[in-house]
Design a protein around this motif. Sequence first.
Motif, short mmCIF file in Angstrom:
data_model
loop_
_atom_site.label_atom_id
_atom_site.label_comp_id
_atom_site.label_asym_id
_atom_site.label_seq_id
_atom_site.Cartn_x
_atom_site.Cartn_y
_atom_site.Cartn_z
N ILE A 1 0.92 -0.92 0.10
CA ILE A 1 0.05 -0.18 -0.28
C ILE A 1 1.06 1.38 0.16
CG2 ILE A 1 -2.67 -0.94 0.83
CD1 ILE A 1 -0.85 -0.32 3.53
N TYR A 2 1.99 1.57 -0.10
CA TYR A 2 2.93 2.03 -0.01
C TYR A 2 3.29 2.56 -1.46
CZ TYR A 2 6.46 -1.04 -1.53
OH TYR A 2 6.95 -1.95 -1.90
N LEU A 3 2.61 2.23 -2.64
CA LEU A 3 3.04 1.89 -3.40
C LEU A 3 2.02 3.43 -4.28
CD1 LEU A 3 3.42 -1.18 -5.75
CD2 LEU A 3 5.33 0.63 -4.89
N LEU B 1 0.34 2.92 -14.75
CA LEU B 1 0.14 3.51 -16.36
C LEU B 1 -0.32 2.35 -16.88
CD1 LEU B 1 2.29 6.62 -17.19
CD2 LEU B 1 0.28 6.44 -16.54
N PRO B 2 -1.15 2.00 -17.69
CA PRO B 2 -1.28 0.99 -18.68
C PRO B 2 0.32 1.15 -19.30
CG PRO B 2 -2.99 1.96 -18.86
CD PRO B 2 -2.16 2.59 -18.76
N ILE C 1 2.78 -0.07 -14.64
CA ILE C 1 4.14 0.63 -14.62
C ILE C 1 3.67 1.65 -13.38
CG2 ILE C 1 5.91 1.42 -15.48
CD1 ILE C 1 5.30 0.03 -17.81
N ARG C 2 4.19 2.05 -12.78
CA ARG C 2 3.93 3.30 -11.90
C ARG C 2 5.39 4.17 -12.07
NH1 ARG C 2 6.88 3.97 -6.77
NH2 ARG C 2 5.21 5.11 -4.92
N GLY D 1 9.22 2.21 -8.25
CA GLY D 1 9.02 1.52 -6.90
C GLY D 1 9.04 1.87 -5.80
N GLY D 2 10.08 3.43 -5.68
CA GLY D 2 10.13 3.56 -4.36
C GLY D 2 8.92 4.75 -3.88
#
Length: 235
Positions: free
Chosen positions: A4-6, A162-163, A187-188, A201-202
């Motif tokens: 959930i930190y993402l 995003l897709p 993708i984040r 991912g940070g």
Amino acid sequence: MDAIYLEDCYLKEFEATVESVTDGKFVVLDKTAFYPQSGGQPHDTGKLIHDGKECKVVFTGKFGGKISHELEDCDLKAGDTVKGIVDWDRRYLFMKYHTACHILSAIIHSETGAKISGNQLGEEKTRVDFNLENFDRELIGSYQEKVNEVIDRKIDVNIDILPREEAFEIPSVVKLKDAFPPDIQEIRVINVGDVDNQACGGTHVKNTGEIPHIEIFKAENKGKNNRRIYFRFVE
């Protein structure tokens, strides 16, 4: 497991259910706000609380696709409900360093065309590694100045999930295309205004104005085409 930190890097407390306990101290939860050590960012610490008893989280890592929390004084079992509390001072420091790292990396790339080959965040200093044949030390001061200018602009930092195909339309992301397995469909992307757009991912701050000014205090040659810059915060 839900990391959930993402989506919310500022989540300091959360409730979760214990999925498994290994060797009496390695705990996997159904969701977590604790960041596992990866990508140059150190792990979160903190505590899990169950029935009024605190278990200290001394390490967080990702193994076999699951985030594991290493605990001291652990007496948990699968099915227990816990309250997690992240050591906020440590987490927030790394958030500021990580966003500063993105800004510095973007400026180095813009100025030299160098590709960033790695970074390592620390509590007192952070380093950025990049591939560059000729190392112009006279330009380092200008990198520092430009990072601090971005900090002073107080630019919003946004997280976009995003897709896959949409993310690959971003030039700075498509360079990493081969790093994403075909089964990853989202993708984040961390967006720092007109400065940087990067898959990551940070954890990051919401605005560059939260970051102290940086000081680049050391530069090294680490071998052929491998350069390293160290920086720290100055108040």
